[in-house]
Design a protein around this motif. Structure first.
Motif, PDB file in Angstrom:
ATOM      1  N   ASN A  88       0.833  -1.211   0.000  1.00 18.28           N
ATOM      2  CA  ASN A  88       0.000   0.000   0.000  1.00 18.28           C
ATOM      3  C   ASN A  88       0.861   1.252   0.000  1.00 18.28           C
ATOM      4  OD1 ASN A  88      -2.241  -1.652   0.121  1.00 18.28           O
ATOM      5  ND2 ASN A  88      -2.273  -1.644   2.355  1.00 18.28           N
ATOM      6  N   CYS A  89       0.248   2.386  -0.393  1.00 12.41           N
ATOM      7  CA  CYS A  89       1.037   3.612  -0.561  1.00 12.41           C
ATOM      8  C   CYS A  89       1.421   4.257   0.772  1.00 12.41           C
ATOM      9  CB  CYS A  89       0.295   4.609  -1.456  1.00 12.41           C
ATOM     10  SG  CYS A  89      -1.063   5.498  -0.668  1.00 12.41           S
ATOM     11  N   GLY A  90       0.528   4.136   1.765  1.00 10.42           N
ATOM     12  CA  GLY A  90       0.824   4.721   3.067  1.00 10.42           C
ATOM     13  C   GLY A  90       0.417   6.180   3.219  1.00 10.42           C
ATOM     14  N   TYR A  91      -0.071   6.826   2.144  1.00 12.38           N
ATOM     15  CA  TYR A  91      -0.410   8.252   2.279  1.00 12.38           C
ATOM     16  C   TYR A  91      -1.804   8.628   1.763  1.00 12.38           C
ATOM     17  CZ  TYR A  91       1.354   8.124  -2.554  1.00 12.38           C
ATOM     18  OH  TYR A  91       1.570   7.806  -3.863  1.00 12.38           O
ATOM     19  N   CYS A  92      -2.522   7.697   1.155  1.00 12.31           N
ATOM     20  CA  CYS A  92      -3.854   8.065   0.632  1.00 12.31           C
ATOM     21  C   CYS A  92      -4.884   8.113   1.768  1.00 12.31           C
ATOM     22  CB  CYS A  92      -4.296   7.087  -0.461  1.00 12.31           C
ATOM     23  SG  CYS A  92      -4.824   5.482   0.164  1.00 12.31           S
ATOM     24  N   ARG A  93      -6.088   8.511   1.444  1.00 13.51           N
ATOM     25  CA  ARG A  93      -7.106   8.688   2.482  1.00 13.51           C
ATOM     26  C   ARG A  93      -7.411   7.374   3.221  1.00 13.51           C
ATOM     27  NH1 ARG A  93     -12.816   9.609  -0.570  1.00 13.51           N
ATOM     28  NH2 ARG A  93     -11.656  10.532  -2.259  1.00 13.51           N
ATOM     29  N   ASP A 104      -5.940   3.622  -2.486  1.00 19.37           N
ATOM     30  CA  ASP A 104      -6.142   4.164  -3.847  1.00 19.37           C
ATOM     31  C   ASP A 104      -4.976   3.824  -4.773  1.00 19.37           C
ATOM     32  OD1 ASP A 104      -8.617   5.351  -3.566  1.00 19.37           O
ATOM     33  OD2 ASP A 104      -7.790   7.252  -2.825  1.00 19.37           O
ATOM     34  N   ASN A 105      -3.794   3.605  -4.192  1.00 22.58           N
ATOM     35  CA  ASN A 105      -2.584   3.355  -4.996  1.00 22.58           C
ATOM     36  C   ASN A 105      -2.011   1.973  -4.705  1.00 22.58           C
ATOM     37  OD1 ASN A 105      -2.617   6.223  -5.827  1.00 22.58           O
ATOM     38  ND2 ASN A 105      -2.154   6.539  -3.660  1.00 22.58           N
ATOM     39  N   HIS A 106      -2.931   1.033  -4.516  1.00 23.21           N
ATOM     40  CA  HIS A 106      -2.553  -0.345  -4.172  1.00 23.21           C
ATOM     41  C   HIS A 106      -1.541  -0.876  -5.189  1.00 23.21           C
ATOM     42  CE1 HIS A 106      -2.977  -4.380  -2.682  1.00 23.21           C
ATOM     43  NE2 HIS A 106      -3.518  -4.833  -3.794  1.00 23.21           N
ATOM     44  N   GLY A 107      -0.391  -1.343  -4.670  1.00 19.47           N
ATOM     45  CA  GLY A 107       0.669  -1.803  -5.561  1.00 19.47           C
ATOM     46  C   GLY A 107       0.733  -3.309  -5.722  1.00 19.47           C
ATOM     47  N   GLY A 108      -0.293  -4.010  -5.251  1.00 19.94           N
ATOM     48  CA  GLY A 108      -0.325  -5.463  -5.397  1.00 19.94           C
ATOM     49  C   GLY A 108       0.060  -6.177  -4.119  1.00 19.94           C
ATOM     50  N   TYR A 109       0.606  -7.377  -4.283  1.00 23.00           N
ATOM     51  CA  TYR A 109       0.789  -8.285  -3.164  1.00 23.00           C
ATOM     52  C   TYR A 109       2.199  -8.870  -3.132  1.00 23.00           C
ATOM     53  CZ  TYR A 109      -4.248  -8.212  -3.981  1.00 23.00           C
ATOM     54  OH  TYR A 109      -5.530  -7.807  -4.208  1.00 23.00           O
TER      55      TYR A 109
END
Ligand SMILES: [Zn+2]
Length: 342
Positions: A88-93, A104-109
């Motif tokens: 996860n991005c760590g900064y989205c809502r 919102d900016n899920h980078g996968g698994y």
């Protein structure tokens, strides 16, 4: 290092020798000490989750940090750690709002979009490593990170289990389901386990189910559930199968103000009567994995012995293919676990 590599999605693992990973800025390398194997991995290996090949799979992991890259402050060499599954991005809502699996900016698994831990070492963003509380084994920390924390999020946040609740778990005899029984019990529920074989139901009873229903032996799961609850139905129904038929049954088993939660899912459609929802204020929802915080809570609860990992079989990580065969043949009860060299 040795690594079990998927060269093409849908193909078996190949044992390869690879260079030991070096951490880049913001990354850490962990020597893997234990890993878990479940049905999700079998689905992932078909390629439906996306991701590039060749790929080292494996996301339920415990081990020791051996190296960190520039700027890493949350872990250091020697730390015992578990691994968080999502990138996860760590900064989205959603990340800020305590619902990071909706990032919102899920980078996968881990193990799908970046290499995982069916290898001697795994290199990941340092934030994906979380400390293992004292008293918790590497193996329990590994199993915590999908089979148990997914249930922790589901039972508390989505199914909102209270001590007076009757709870139906559909697919309760599976690797995630048997841990769901323990989590629901930890929140004080009376658990009704439903599954398709007497063997799985016996296993569910062993792990704490109060009542069991063989879905193949009853005409209507909702009706069978109401019989066990004085006609009331259940306050929550959690569906590990997520097929049209099973989730329809979950909704049909609900009491007034009941919550039906899908926690494993297949493509399909379910018919819902809006009048029924309005009159009885039922909730129909899904539950997606867990946050980092929930994983830490899960490990702490397991360290206290309240919830235990249900391991059906252990093999060395270079023999992981045999566990995949067992999972595909549906002969594995509980979770599979991998061992590593000292
Ligand atoms: Zn985010």
């Amino acid at each position: 290092m040795r690594a079990m590599v998927v060269k093409e999605w849908g193909q078996p693992f190949t044992l390869e020798e690879r260079p030991d990973p070096e951490p880049g800025a913001g990354e850490a390398v962990m020597k893997v000490r234990a890993a878990g194997v479940g049905l999700t991995l079998v689905t992932m290996r078909t390629g439906v989750f996306g991701g590039e090949v060749p790929r080292v799979m494996g996301h339920e992991l415990g081990g020791d940090i051996v190296a960190v890259g520039d700027g890493v402050t949350n872990v250091k060499p020697g730390d015992r750690c578990g691994v968080y599954f999502y990138l996860n991005c760590g900064y989205c809502r959603w990340c800020h709002g305590g619902r990071e699996t909706l990032c919102d900016n899920h980078g996968g698994y881990v193990g799908v979009h970046v290499d995982g831990g069916y290898a001697d070492y795994v290199c990941l963003p340092a934030g994906n490593f979380l400390p293992i509380p004292s008293g918790l084994s590497y193996e329990d920390a590994a199993i915590a990170a999908d089979a148990v924390n997914t249930n922790w999020h589901c039972m508390r946040e989505r199914a909102q289990i209270s001590p007076h609740d009757d709870v139906l778990l559909i697919g309760a005899g599976g690797g995630v389901g048997v841990h769901g029984i323990q989590v629901a019990k930890a929140f004080g529920a009376r658990v009704i386990a439903a599954d398709i074989s007497d063997e799985k139901l016996e296993f569910a009873r062993k792990w704490g189910a109060d009542e069991v229903i063989n879905v193949r032996a009853v005409n209507d799961l909702g009706e069978a559930t109401r019989k066990l609850t004085d006609g009331k139905g259940v306050e929550a129904a959690v569906d590990y199968v997520g097929a049209s038929e099973s989730f329809t049954a979950a909704i049909g088993a609900l009491a007034t103000a009941g919550r039906a939660v899908v926690i494993g899912a297949k493509p399909g459609t379910v018919q819902i009567n809006p009048i029924d929802l309005l009159i009885s204020e039922k909730t129909i929802t899904g539950s997606r994995h867990s946050t980092r915080t929930e994983l830490m809570e899960t490990m702490e609860v397991m360290a206290k012995g309240t919830i235990k990992s249900a391991i059906g079989k252990r093999v060395h990580f270079t023999e992981v293919e045999t566990l995949f065969e067992d999972l595909q043949a549906e002969t594995l009860l509980g979770r599979g676990a991998l061992t590593y060299d000292d």
